[in-house]
Scaffold this motif. Structure first.
Motif, mmCIF file in Angstrom:
data_model
loop_
_atom_site.group_PDB
_atom_site.id
_atom_site.type_symbol
_atom_site.label_atom_id
_atom_site.label_comp_id
_atom_site.label_asym_id
_atom_site.label_seq_id
_atom_site.Cartn_x
_atom_site.Cartn_y
_atom_site.Cartn_z
ATOM 1 N N SER A 34 0.930 -1.137 0.044
ATOM 2 C CA SER A 34 -0.143 -0.086 -0.102
ATOM 3 C C SER A 34 0.901 1.156 0.092
ATOM 4 O O SER A 34 0.513 2.167 -0.089
ATOM 5 C CB SER A 34 -1.040 0.047 1.168
ATOM 6 N N ASN A 35 2.123 1.112 0.283
ATOM 7 C CA ASN A 35 2.970 2.266 -0.078
ATOM 8 C C ASN A 35 3.247 2.454 -1.378
ATOM 9 O O ASN A 35 3.885 1.719 -1.987
ATOM 10 C CB ASN A 35 4.187 2.292 0.805
ATOM 11 N N LYS B 2 -2.734 8.772 -0.677
ATOM 12 C CA LYS B 2 -2.524 8.066 -1.979
ATOM 13 C C LYS B 2 -2.890 6.882 -2.065
ATOM 14 O O LYS B 2 -2.234 6.162 -3.049
ATOM 15 C CB LYS B 2 -0.762 8.460 -2.055
ATOM 16 N N ASP B 3 -3.698 6.196 -1.450
ATOM 17 C CA ASP B 3 -3.932 4.811 -1.505
ATOM 18 C C ASP B 3 -4.945 4.710 -2.628
ATOM 19 O O ASP B 3 -5.919 5.417 -3.074
ATOM 20 C CB ASP B 3 -4.863 4.606 -0.007
ATOM 21 N N LYS B 4 -4.534 3.828 -3.679
ATOM 22 C CA LYS B 4 -5.039 3.775 -4.804
ATOM 23 C C LYS B 4 -5.953 2.482 -4.957
ATOM 24 O O LYS B 4 -6.421 1.901 -5.959
ATOM 25 C CB LYS B 4 -3.962 3.604 -6.129
ATOM 26 N N ASN B 5 -5.739 1.743 -4.052
ATOM 27 C CA ASN B 5 -6.691 0.470 -3.950
ATOM 28 C C ASN B 5 -8.060 0.694 -3.368
ATOM 29 O O ASN B 5 -8.409 1.011 -2.390
ATOM 30 C CB ASN B 5 -5.877 -0.547 -3.027
ATOM 31 N N SER B 7 -10.523 -1.404 -3.340
ATOM 32 C CA SER B 7 -11.191 -2.264 -2.206
ATOM 33 C C SER B 7 -10.530 -1.948 -0.879
ATOM 34 O O SER B 7 -11.044 -2.659 0.191
ATOM 35 C CB SER B 7 -10.586 -3.455 -2.497
ATOM 36 N N ASN B 8 -9.594 -1.005 -0.716
ATOM 37 C CA ASN B 8 -8.945 -0.717 0.716
ATOM 38 C C ASN B 8 -9.582 0.467 1.301
ATOM 39 O O ASN B 8 -9.428 1.568 0.739
ATOM 40 C CB ASN B 8 -7.505 -0.528 0.526
ATOM 41 N N PRO B 9 -10.230 0.028 2.573
ATOM 42 C CA PRO B 9 -11.001 1.419 3.089
ATOM 43 C C PRO B 9 -9.905 2.179 3.852
ATOM 44 O O PRO B 9 -9.731 2.106 4.936
ATOM 45 C CB PRO B 9 -11.946 0.598 4.093
ATOM 46 N N THR B 41 -5.022 3.082 9.335
ATOM 47 C CA THR B 41 -4.020 4.053 8.622
ATOM 48 C C THR B 41 -2.521 3.441 8.523
ATOM 49 O O THR B 41 -1.770 3.722 7.538
ATOM 50 C CB THR B 41 -3.782 5.053 9.824
ATOM 51 N N VAL B 43 -2.127 0.645 7.109
ATOM 52 C CA VAL B 43 -2.410 0.125 5.673
ATOM 53 C C VAL B 43 -2.241 1.237 4.732
ATOM 54 O O VAL B 43 -1.487 1.027 3.660
ATOM 55 C CB VAL B 43 -3.547 -0.885 5.558
ATOM 56 N N GLY B 44 -2.896 2.361 5.022
ATOM 57 C CA GLY B 44 -3.143 3.337 3.920
ATOM 58 C C GLY B 44 -1.915 4.193 3.692
ATOM 59 O O GLY B 44 -1.857 4.754 2.716
ATOM 60 N N GLY B 45 -0.925 3.960 4.651
ATOM 61 C CA GLY B 45 0.252 4.913 4.473
ATOM 62 C C GLY B 45 0.045 6.296 4.724
ATOM 63 O O GLY B 45 0.730 7.237 4.074
ATOM 64 N N LEU B 46 -1.083 6.763 5.482
ATOM 65 C CA LEU B 46 -1.505 7.863 5.727
ATOM 66 C C LEU B 46 -0.345 8.662 6.213
ATOM 67 O O LEU B 46 0.315 8.251 7.292
ATOM 68 C CB LEU B 46 -2.655 8.097 6.724
ATOM 69 N N LEU B 49 3.399 10.385 3.165
ATOM 70 C CA LEU B 49 3.650 11.078 2.141
ATOM 71 C C LEU B 49 3.365 12.539 2.277
ATOM 72 O O LEU B 49 3.820 13.575 1.918
ATOM 73 C CB LEU B 49 2.634 10.707 0.963
#
Lengths: 294, 446
Positions: A34-35, B2-5, B7-9, B41, B43-46, B49
Motif C-alpha cells: 500500500s505504500n 495516496k491509496d489507490k486500491n 478495495s482498501n478502506p 492508517t 495500511v493506507g500509509g497516511l 507522504l
C-alpha cells in the motif's frame, strides 16, 4: 531531566501489529504494497521490510560513535571537576561544573533510557527523595549556596562512578531510528521545560550551557537523519535547518569566551525570544518522525 | 491519501471520519475503534507522504483531505458559520458566548512567508469553523497529530475567525509601506490612558469567537502553532458574555458593572447601515480594503470594587440609563429614544451630559459597531482585587472619524472614567472576506 520516557520499541511494535492486522483483513494486501511510492518504501521501518530498517544502520552507528565520544569527554571532565571538589578548590570546581555537564546534556535522551542513571547524575532538588539526592545538582547547591566543597567528597566519588557506568552502558544501549527521532525532540523539550525557565541550574545560573548543549545534541541527530529526511520531505528538512540556524543566531550574543553569560543577566524579553525561537524549531523537528513511515 | 486500491478502506473513508459523530448525530451509525483506526492508517500509509512540519505540509494535507471531509461537514453541524464569504464572519455575526483574542508579531521579514502563513491559516480556519480536524496526519503513531485534538467531536459552536493586520504590518519590513491606508495608524493617546505595552499593538490579529470556550481556545492554539517560525504571540485575552444557555432570548448582554451594554448598537441586519458604518468601499482608501473594516480593541480594566460601593442613583447617572431595564433615565423601555434634551421640573437635564450614554451617543451622527466581551483574569496580585473588565471591540469604516472622535469625547469627561482605566490598545485592518479557493488577505498580498 526527565524520568518517564516512551519505550520506542513499544511504539514501533504497535504500529507493526496493527498494520499487520490490516494486511490480513484486506484481501492479502501487504502493508508495503500500500505504500505507493519508492520514497515511502525506502523510508518505512514498517513490517516485514527488513531492508528498510537497515537504512538507518549507518545513522545509528554514527550516533553511537558520537554518544561514546561525548561520554568519554564527560567522564574525563567530570573527573577533573570532582578532583577540584575533593581538593577543596571551590572556584576551580565552579568553573569546571557547567562545561563538564554539556557533554551529558548533548546525549541526555540516551541516559534517560538507561534506568536510574539520569536521576542519579542529574536530579534536581525535590526531583527525588531528599535522602536519595545526589549528582551534579547536589554539588551545585553546595558550591553556590553553601559556598563550600566540604562534605561533598563522597557525593563526588559516586558521581564519577555513575558517569563511568553511563560510559560503559552506552556501548550496548538499544538505539533505533525511533529513539533518534524522539530523542531530538526530547532534547528541545528539555530546554522548553526547565532551561528556559532557569529551573535547571537554579543555584549556578549556568542554564545557557545546558540550553546550548541540548540544542547541539538535537542538531547532531538532525544532521544524521538529514539524508533520509531530504528524500521524504525536502521542505521539512530545509525548514529545520533554517530554524536551527536562526536559534543559534539568537544564542550567539550570549557567548562569552568559551562559556555563556549567567542566566540571571537575561532580560525577560530576551528569554521570551529564545523560548519562541526554540518553539519555532521544535515544531517542525517534531515531524521528523515522517521518515519512520506509518 | 495516496491509496489507490479501491478495495482498501483508506483513512479518508466516510466510515473513518464518522468517528467524530459517533457520540452525537451518528452520521453512519458505525463505530470505528481506535484500533481499527490504527490498522486502517497503517495500511493506507497516511502521513508518510504528507507528513512533515511547517506550513507547506499542512496545506498539502488539507487539500488532500478536503473532499471527504466536506461530506462529513454537510451531514450535520447546523451551528456552523461559513468561513468563506463577501465579508469576514465575526463582525456582523451576533456575538457568540466566548472570545479568544490573539495578537501576533511577525518574526519574518519575508513577504512570501507571510503569504504562506495566511494560506495555511485559511485552510485551517475552514476546518476549525466547520468542526473538522485540522490536516490529516492525525493517526500516524510516529508523528505529532496535525490537530491538537481537544475539539475532536465537538460541534463548530458557531466558531468564527476574524483576521486583521496592524499599522506595524506596513512599517516597511515587508515592503508594504505604500499600501497602508492614510488614516490607519496607532490610536492617539487619550486622556486618562494607562496603557501597558504588553497589552498593546500587534502585526496580526485573530479574533476567535465561539459558543464553546474550548472550541475558541483550540482555534487560537492551533493557529499559533501553525504560525511558529513566522509569527509569535504578542498578547492574548479571553472573554465571555452571558451564555445563550443562560439567556435563550438573547437580550442585550450586561457588562460587569451590571448594565446592559450594546443597546445603542446599529442594526446589523440593515445592509445600508452596515455599508455606512462598517464596510469599506471603493471610495474609502486602498482597494484591498474594499469589503473590509477597521477594528479597535481596548482592554479596559474596571474598578469593580469601587463601583460596587457607589449607590444605585450614582451608578445610573454614570450610565445615563436605568440598571434593571436598560431604559434611558426617565424612560420605561430599553429601546426608548435617548432624549438628551429632556429636563426635569427644575430645568436640569434628566440624562446628565457627562453620562456614558449621552457622550457615546453625541449628536447621533457618528456610529460604530461594538462587539465587546467581558474578561476576568484572576486576581490583581498588587491590590488583591479582581482583575476584570471589558475587552472593548468595535468595527468601523474609519477609525479616526468614528472610534477616535467618540473616544476623545468620552475620555475627557465621561463619568464612567472614575471606574475604569484603559490598559491596552490596538487597531487592526480586517480584510474583506475570503472567497473559496482564495486566502485571507489575498487582496493585499496578491
Amino acid at each position: 531531566m526527565k524520568f518517564s520516557y516512551v519505550v520506542p520499541v513499544g511504539l514501533l511494535a504497535a504500529s507493526i501489529l496493527f498494520a499487520g492486522c490490516g494486511s490480513n483483513e484486506n484481501n492479502g494486501n501487504t502493508a508495503s504494497d500500500s505504500n505507493t511510492t519508492a520514497d515511502a518504501q525506502v523510508a518505512t521501518t514498517a513490517p516485514g521490510t527488513t531492508e528498510a530498517a537497515a537504512d538507518f544502520t549507518a545513522a545509528i552507528d554514527k550516533y553511537r560513535t558520537y554518544v561514546i565520544e561525548q561520554c568519554d569527554a564527560f567522564v574525563k571532565e567530570t573527573e577533573n571537576f570532582i578532583n577540584a571538589v575533593k581538593e577543596g578548590k571551590l572556584e576551580e570546581a565552579k568553573a569546571l561544573y557547567a562545561p563538564a555537564r554539556m557533554y551529558y546534556e548533548r546525549i541526555e535522551p540516551i541516559a534517560e533510557a538507561l534506568g536510574d542513571l539520569d536521576p542519579n547524575i542529574d536530579a534536581r532538588e525535590n526531583d527525588v527523595d531528599a535522602t536519595e539526592w545526589r549528582g551534579f545538582h547536589r554539588i551545585e547547591k553546595s558550591l553556590w549556596v553553601e559556598k563550600t566543597t566540604k562534605g561533598m567528597e563522597t557525593t563526588a566519588d559516586i558521581l564519577l562512578k555513575d558517569a563511568q557506568l553511563l560510559r560503559a552502558k552506552v556501548e550496548t544501549a538499544d538505539i533505533d531510528a525511533n529513539l533518534l527521532v524522539t530523542g531530538a525532540v526530547e532534547l528541545l523539550n528539555e530546554v522548553s521545560s526547565s532551561k528556559v525557565t532557569g529551573e535547571e541550574e537554579r543555584y549556578s545560573h549556568t542554564d545557557l550551557y545546558d540550553f546550548v548543549a541540548n540544542v547541539e545534541g538535537a542538531e547532531k541527530i538532525y544532521e544524521l537523519l538529514k539524508p533520509e529526511l531530504a528524500k521524504i520531505d525536502p521542505t521539512l528538512e530545509q525548514t529545520i535547518g533554517e530554524r536551527f540556524a536562526a536559534l543559534k543566531t539568537e544564542l550567539a550574543p550570549f557567548k562569552v569566551g568559551e562559556g555563556y553569560v549567567s542566566y540571571e543577566e537575561l532580560k525577560e524579553e530576551e528569554v521570551r525570544k529564545l523560548s519562541q525561537s526554540l518553539d519555532a524549531l521544535a515544531e517542525p523537528l517534531s515531524n521528523m518522525g515522517t521518515i519512520l513511515g506509518v | 491519501m495516496k491509496d489507490k486500491n479501491p478495495s482498501n478502506p483508506g483513512p479518508s473513508s466516510p466510515e473513518l471520519n464518522s468517528k467524530e459523530n459517533d457520540s452525537s448525530t451518528g452520521f453512519t451509525g458505525k463505530k470505528v475503534s481506535r484500533r481499527d483506526m490504527l490498522r486502517l492508517t497503517g495500511v493506507g500509509g497516511l502521513g508518510l507522504l504528507l507528513g512533515g512540519g511547517g506550513i507547506g505540509s499542512i496545506i498539502a494535507a488539507r487539500s488532500a483531505a478536503a473532499p471527504n471531509r466536506a461530506v462529513q461537514a454537510s451531514a450535520a453541524l447546523a451551528d456552523s458559520i461559513p468561513f468563506f464569504g463577501e465579508h469576514q464572519a465575526g463582525i456582523l455575526t451576533p456575538a457568540q458566548n466566548f472570545l479568544c483574542f490573539a495578537a501576533f508579531d511577525l518574526t519574518t521579514t519575508n513577504l512570501s512567508d507571510v503569504k504562506k502563513l495566511f494560506q495555511a491559516w485559511t485552510t485551517t480556519a475552514a476546518s476549525l469553523t466547520s468542526g473538522q480536524l485540522i490536516g490529516n496526519v492525525n493517526d500516524n503513531p510516529n508523528l505529532p497529530p496535525t490537530d491538537t485534538g481537544e475539539a475532536d467531536g465537538l460541534s463548530p459552536s458557531r466558531c468564527t475567525l476574524t483576521f486583521g493586520v496592524g499599522p506595524s504590518f506596513f512599517d516597511g519590513r515587508l515592503g508594504l509601506g505604500s499600501q497602508r491606508p492614510a488614516s490607519f495608524q496607532d490610536l492617539p493617546v487619550f486622556t486618562g490612558d494607562n496603557l501597558e505595552p504588553q497589552w498593546c499593538g500587534g502585526d496580526l490579529c485573530v479574533q476567535a469567537c465561539a459558543d464553546d470556550m474550548q472550541v475558541a481556545f483550540h482555534a487560537i492554539r492551533n493557529l499559533a502553532r501553525i504560525a511558529r517560525g513566522t509569527a509569535v504571540l504578542r498578547w492574548t485575552q479571553e472573554g465571555f458574555q452571558r451564555s445563550s444557555g443562560a439567556d435563550p432570548k438573547g437580550a442585550t448582554p450586561r457588562n460587569l458593572l451590571g448594565f446592559k451594554d450594546g443597546t445603542g448598537n446599529p442594526d446589523v441586519t440593515d445592509r445600508k447601515e452596515m455599508d455606512t458604518v462598517v464596510w469599506n468601499n471603493s471610495g474609502d482608501g486602498p482597494s484591498w480594503m474594499n469589503g473590509g473594516t477597521y477594528m479597535a480593541v481596548r482592554r479596559v480594566m474596571l474598578r469593580i470594587e469601587v463601583w460596587d460601593r457607589s449607590n444605585l442613583s450614582d451608578q445610573e447617572a454614570t450610565f445615563g440609563r436605568h440598571r434593571q431595564t436598560g431604559a434611558p433615565i426617565g424612560a420605561k423601555d430599553e429601546f426608548d429614544d435617548l432624549d438628551l434634551k429632556a429636563t426635569d421640573a427644575s430645568g436640569k437635564l434628566i440624562i446628565p451630559e457627562n453620562s456614558h450614554s449621552a457622550l457615546a451617543h453625541g449628536d447621533g451622527t457618528v456610529k460604530m459597531l461594538r462587539r465587546s466581551y467581558s474578561y476576568s483574569s484572576g486576581m490583581n496580585l498588587k491590590t488583591g482585587q479582581l482583575d476584570a473588565g471589558l475587552l472593548f471591540i468595535s468595527f468601523q469604516r474609519d477609525l479616526v472619524k468614528q472610534f477616535v472622535s467618540i473616544q476623545q469625547r468620552l475620555s475627557k469627561i465621561d463619568k464612567l472614567n472614575e471606574y475604569m482605566t484603559h490598559t491596552g490598545s490596538a487597531v487592526f485592518a480586517c480584510f474583506p472576506g475570503t472567497r473559496k479557493g482564495g486566502y485571507i488577505g489575498q487582496s493585499l498580498l496578491g
